[in-house]
Every structure is written in structure tokens, then in C-alpha cells.
Design a protein around this motif. Sequence first.
Motif, PDB file in Angstrom:
ATOM      1  N   UNK A  43       0.830  -1.208   0.000  1.00 41.37           N
ATOM      2  CA  UNK A  43       0.000   0.000   0.000  1.00 41.37           C
ATOM      3  C   UNK A  43       0.861   1.253   0.000  1.00 41.37           C
ATOM      4  N   UNK A  44       1.965   1.234   0.760  1.00 43.07           N
ATOM      5  CA  UNK A  44       2.856   2.395   0.793  1.00 43.07           C
ATOM      6  C   UNK A  44       3.529   2.598  -0.562  1.00 43.07           C
ATOM      7  N   UNK A  45       3.953   1.507  -1.197  1.00 43.55           N
ATOM      8  CA  UNK A  45       4.565   1.623  -2.516  1.00 43.55           C
ATOM      9  C   UNK A  45       3.565   2.151  -3.547  1.00 43.55           C
ATOM     10  N   UNK A  46       2.348   1.671  -3.488  1.00 47.13           N
ATOM     11  CA  UNK A  46       1.319   2.134  -4.419  1.00 47.13           C
ATOM     12  C   UNK A  46       1.011   3.614  -4.197  1.00 47.13           C
ATOM     13  N   UNK A  47       0.909   4.021  -2.935  1.00 45.04           N
ATOM     14  CA  UNK A  47       0.616   5.428  -2.640  1.00 45.04           C
ATOM     15  C   UNK A  47       1.752   6.332  -3.087  1.00 45.04           C
ATOM     16  N   UNK A  48       2.997   5.816  -3.068  1.00 43.27           N
ATOM     17  CA  UNK A  48       4.141   6.622  -3.503  1.00 43.27           C
ATOM     18  C   UNK A  48       4.283   6.639  -5.016  1.00 43.27           C
ATOM     19  N   UNK A  49       3.478   5.819  -5.717  1.00 37.03           N
ATOM     20  CA  UNK A  49       3.522   5.807  -7.168  1.00 37.03           C
ATOM     21  C   UNK A  49       4.593   4.906  -7.731  1.00 37.03           C
ATOM     22  N   UNK A  50       5.004   3.913  -6.981  1.00 36.56           N
ATOM     23  CA  UNK A  50       6.041   2.986  -7.424  1.00 36.56           C
ATOM     24  C   UNK A  50       5.360   1.751  -7.978  1.00 36.56           C
ATOM     25  N   UNK A  51       5.576   1.484  -9.254  1.00 32.32           N
ATOM     26  CA  UNK A  51       4.957   0.329  -9.891  1.00 32.32           C
ATOM     27  C   UNK A  51       5.737  -0.932  -9.525  1.00 32.32           C
ATOM     28  N   UNK A  52       5.046  -2.001  -9.147  1.00 31.62           N
ATOM     29  CA  UNK A  52       5.757  -3.231  -8.797  1.00 31.62           C
ATOM     30  C   UNK A  52       6.354  -3.892 -10.038  1.00 31.62           C
ATOM     31  N   UNK A  53       7.524  -4.473  -9.861  1.00 29.86           N
ATOM     32  CA  UNK A  53       8.174  -5.189 -10.951  1.00 29.86           C
ATOM     33  C   UNK A  53       8.193  -6.676 -10.621  1.00 29.86           C
ATOM     34  N   UNK A  54       8.840  -7.471 -11.476  1.00 26.63           N
ATOM     35  CA  UNK A  54       8.777  -8.928 -11.339  1.00 26.63           C
ATOM     36  C   UNK A  54       9.378  -9.419 -10.021  1.00 26.63           C
ATOM     37  N   UNK A  55      10.508  -8.921  -9.618  1.00 28.16           N
ATOM     38  CA  UNK A  55      11.159  -9.421  -8.409  1.00 28.16           C
ATOM     39  C   UNK A  55      10.753  -8.711  -7.142  1.00 28.16           C
ATOM     40  N   UNK A  56       9.856  -7.746  -7.225  1.00 32.84           N
ATOM     41  CA  UNK A  56       9.497  -6.963  -6.045  1.00 32.84           C
ATOM     42  C   UNK A  56       8.713  -7.766  -5.009  1.00 32.84           C
ATOM     43  N   UNK A  57       7.936  -8.730  -5.445  1.00 33.86           N
ATOM     44  CA  UNK A  57       7.122  -9.471  -4.477  1.00 33.86           C
ATOM     45  C   UNK A  57       7.989 -10.271  -3.521  1.00 33.86           C
ATOM     46  N   UNK A  58       9.100 -10.811  -4.010  1.00 33.84           N
ATOM     47  CA  UNK A  58      10.011 -11.560  -3.131  1.00 33.84           C
ATOM     48  C   UNK A  58      10.668 -10.610  -2.146  1.00 33.84           C
ATOM     49  N   UNK A  59      11.117  -9.450  -2.613  1.00 30.09           N
ATOM     50  CA  UNK A  59      11.764  -8.478  -1.730  1.00 30.09           C
ATOM     51  C   UNK A  59      10.793  -7.955  -0.681  1.00 30.09           C
ATOM     52  N   UNK A  60       9.553  -7.663  -1.098  1.00 33.28           N
ATOM     53  CA  UNK A  60       8.550  -7.178  -0.147  1.00 33.28           C
ATOM     54  C   UNK A  60       8.246  -8.255   0.888  1.00 33.28           C
ATOM     55  N   UNK A  61       8.168  -9.518   0.453  1.00 31.38           N
ATOM     56  CA  UNK A  61       7.917 -10.605   1.400  1.00 31.38           C
ATOM     57  C   UNK A  61       9.077 -10.762   2.371  1.00 31.38           C
ATOM     58  N   UNK A  62      10.319 -10.587   1.906  1.00 28.98           N
ATOM     59  CA  UNK A  62      11.471 -10.681   2.803  1.00 28.98           C
ATOM     60  C   UNK A  62      11.473  -9.546   3.823  1.00 28.98           C
ATOM     61  N   UNK A  63      11.155  -8.337   3.360  1.00 30.15           N
ATOM     62  CA  UNK A  63      11.111  -7.198   4.293  1.00 30.15           C
ATOM     63  C   UNK A  63       9.972  -7.380   5.283  1.00 30.15           C
ATOM     64  N   UNK A  64       8.838  -7.921   4.814  1.00 29.65           N
ATOM     65  CA  UNK A  64       7.691  -8.122   5.711  1.00 29.65           C
ATOM     66  C   UNK A  64       8.002  -9.152   6.781  1.00 29.65           C
TER      67      UNK A  64
END
Length: 134
Positions: A85-106
Motif C-alpha cells: 500500500x505504501x509503494x502504491x501510494x508513492x507511485x512505485x509500480x511493482x516489478x517482477x522481483x518486487x514481491x520476493x523483496x517485499x515478502x522478505x522485508x515483511x
Amino acid sequence: MSLDRPTPPPYGAAPDYTLAPPRPEDRLDTLALPLDLRLPPPRPEDRVACEPWRGDDRPLPPPRPEERLQGPVALPDRRRLDLQAALTAAGIAPEAGDTVAVADIAGLGDATVRAVIGWIEAAGRASWTRPHAV
């Protein structure tokens, strides 16, 4: 001036010709063609076979809040949703490898995720030039 383009009358003077009233078929409020905009009734063979509706048949009401299925959202999933939600609100479009990085940070601690979300929000505010009312 030529005969096909006569000289217009002077400004403010009425022309010596008058326009004929519109023909009935040219008027917008009457149509020259008999036109029925309604659709014809369906053919009997196209109808869906069903029982007649009775007055006592009512759809089921929605379940009460205490009857709804509720499950706790796991903390890493909640943090992942907050990061997305924070990335979307900042206007950052998700890319292919972003879901793994977001899951690791989470998967990190709550304080770390809050700090990352704060950085994303601050970067989003600083990078967007928003017009100010004058």
C-alpha cells in the motif's frame, strides 16, 4: 460580386428574403419513419423455464457479522499488505522481483517494516511536486 454569392445586407439591416418553415420530415420532434424504439417481446422458445415467483420466496439475508467467517491475518501478511500500500501510494509500480523483496522485508520485525514504510512515504512526498493553491 457574382450571382451565386450575393452581397450581404449592411450590418443591422434585415435581409429582403425570408426562410421557409422547415418541412415536417426535417423537424427533430417528429420522425418521418414510424420507429418503435421498444424491443419486441421474446419468443416463447427463448424464455428460460422457471417456476413462477411466489410472494413468500425471499432471498436469504446476508450473514450477521458474528456468523461471518473471520480468520486472523498473519503478521507478515499484514506487513506485506502495508508495504504494498505504501509503494502504491508513492507511485512505485511493482516489478517482477518486487514481491520476493517485499515478502522478505515483511518477515523482518515490526519496527523495521515501519521504518521502511516511513522512508517510502517520505520519498514519495519529496519526489512529487504538487501544485499549491494560490
